[in-house]
Design a protein around this motif. Structure first.
Motif, PDB file in Angstrom:
ATOM      1  N   MET A  27       0.839  -1.196   0.000  1.00  0.00           N
ATOM      2  CA  MET A  27       0.000   0.000   0.000  1.00  0.00           C
ATOM      3  C   MET A  27       0.873   1.244   0.000  1.00  0.00           C
ATOM      4  O   MET A  27       2.099   1.166   0.131  1.00  0.00           O
ATOM      5  N   LYS A  58      -2.430   1.458  11.136  1.00  0.00           N
ATOM      6  CA  LYS A  58      -3.029   0.437  10.263  1.00  0.00           C
ATOM      7  C   LYS A  58      -3.389  -0.770  11.107  1.00  0.00           C
ATOM      8  O   LYS A  58      -2.541  -1.323  11.797  1.00  0.00           O
ATOM      9  N   CYS A  91      -5.399  -4.206   2.505  1.00  0.00           N
ATOM     10  CA  CYS A  91      -6.396  -3.262   2.004  1.00  0.00           C
ATOM     11  C   CYS A  91      -7.687  -3.333   2.826  1.00  0.00           C
ATOM     12  O   CYS A  91      -8.092  -4.412   3.281  1.00  0.00           O
ATOM     13  N   HIS A  92      -8.336  -2.190   2.979  1.00  0.00           N
ATOM     14  CA  HIS A  92      -9.605  -2.150   3.710  1.00  0.00           C
ATOM     15  C   HIS A  92     -10.704  -2.928   2.989  1.00  0.00           C
ATOM     16  O   HIS A  92     -11.717  -3.262   3.579  1.00  0.00           O
ATOM     17  N   THR A  97      -3.211  -6.664  -1.054  1.00  0.00           N
ATOM     18  CA  THR A  97      -2.604  -5.375  -1.367  1.00  0.00           C
ATOM     19  C   THR A  97      -3.706  -4.414  -1.803  1.00  0.00           C
ATOM     20  O   THR A  97      -4.816  -4.822  -2.127  1.00  0.00           O
ATOM     21  N   CYS A  98      -3.364  -3.149  -1.840  1.00  0.00           N
ATOM     22  CA  CYS A  98      -4.337  -2.141  -2.279  1.00  0.00           C
ATOM     23  C   CYS A  98      -4.504  -2.125  -3.791  1.00  0.00           C
ATOM     24  O   CYS A  98      -5.267  -1.326  -4.324  1.00  0.00           O
ATOM     25  N   TRP A  99      -3.809  -3.008  -4.485  1.00  0.00           N
ATOM     26  CA  TRP A  99      -3.971  -3.153  -5.931  1.00  0.00           C
ATOM     27  C   TRP A  99      -4.710  -4.446  -6.267  1.00  0.00           C
ATOM     28  O   TRP A  99      -4.773  -4.855  -7.423  1.00  0.00           O
TER      29      TRP A  99
END
Length: 198
Positions: A27, A58, A91-92, A97-99
């Motif tokens: 992230m 986080k 990731c929320h 991951t945020c991807w």
């Protein structure tokens, strides 16, 4: 670490979060001086939330913390690389991951090669595939090939022809990867054993 928090005039610097083990980027967040200090003091990665306008650790709500391993600053002193061990999805949205990518260990080309071998194992009816033919012949043939390639590698190691030595080494590694999958394992399983001995 000398960090230029004033470069963009907002007292924040980008913090790229990288899994310390897999090296995958998890992230991107932002830190101010206070967030950086809290991260170092607690060992849990903490950001300055631009939307909440406060410090945000986080995992403070989800329990999916990022355990700090190391922090590096880039050559311009205005971006941080934070290496951490995630305790769950980063990731929320619940992804690694945020991807939206899986945070799996990759060994570069060897991982690609393992995927090809897995495909051949699953499609053994492919008459043109050498790997599929080995799987059709069974574990004894695969183990025999590993033995043959090991002997040839040892023989070439005693000569001065580097090209032949590397060719035989590649053949040995290739057939060993096939043997691993024939036994239901992959390179990652061997790496775990090596790590446990380290």
């Amino acid at each position: 670490m000398k960090i230029d928090f004033q470069k963009d005039g907002n007292d924040l610097v980008p913090a790229i979060i990288q899994d310390a083990k897999t090296k995958n980027v998890l992230m991107l967040g932002f830190m101010n001086d206070e967030a950086l200090q809290k991260t170092q003091d607690t060992g849990k990665v903490t950001f300055f939330s631009r939307s909440k306008q406060r410090l945000w650790t986080k995992g403070e709500e989800s329990g999916n913390f990022l355990e700090l391993v190391d922090i590096k600053v880039d050559c311009d002193n205005d971006t941080l690389l934070v290496m951490a061990n995630p305790t769950g999805p980063t990731c929320h949205k619940g992804t690694d991951t945020c991807w939206g990518e899986s945070n799996k260990q990759s060994y570069g080309f060897l991982t690609q090669l393992e995927e090809v071998i897995q495909s051949r194992k699953e499609n053994q009816d492919n008459e043109k595939s050498y790997v599929a033919s080995l799987f059709r012949e069974g574990i004894n043939k695969i183990a025999q090939k590993v033995g043959e390639e090991a002997v040839e590698t040892v023989i070439e190691s005693k000569d001065n022809n580097d090209e032949l030595f590397l060719d035989e080494s590649a053949d040995l590694l290739f057939h060993y990867l096939i043997l691993l999958q024939a036994k239901g394992y992959q390179l990652a399983d061997v790496v775990k054993v090596l790590e446990s001995r380290h």
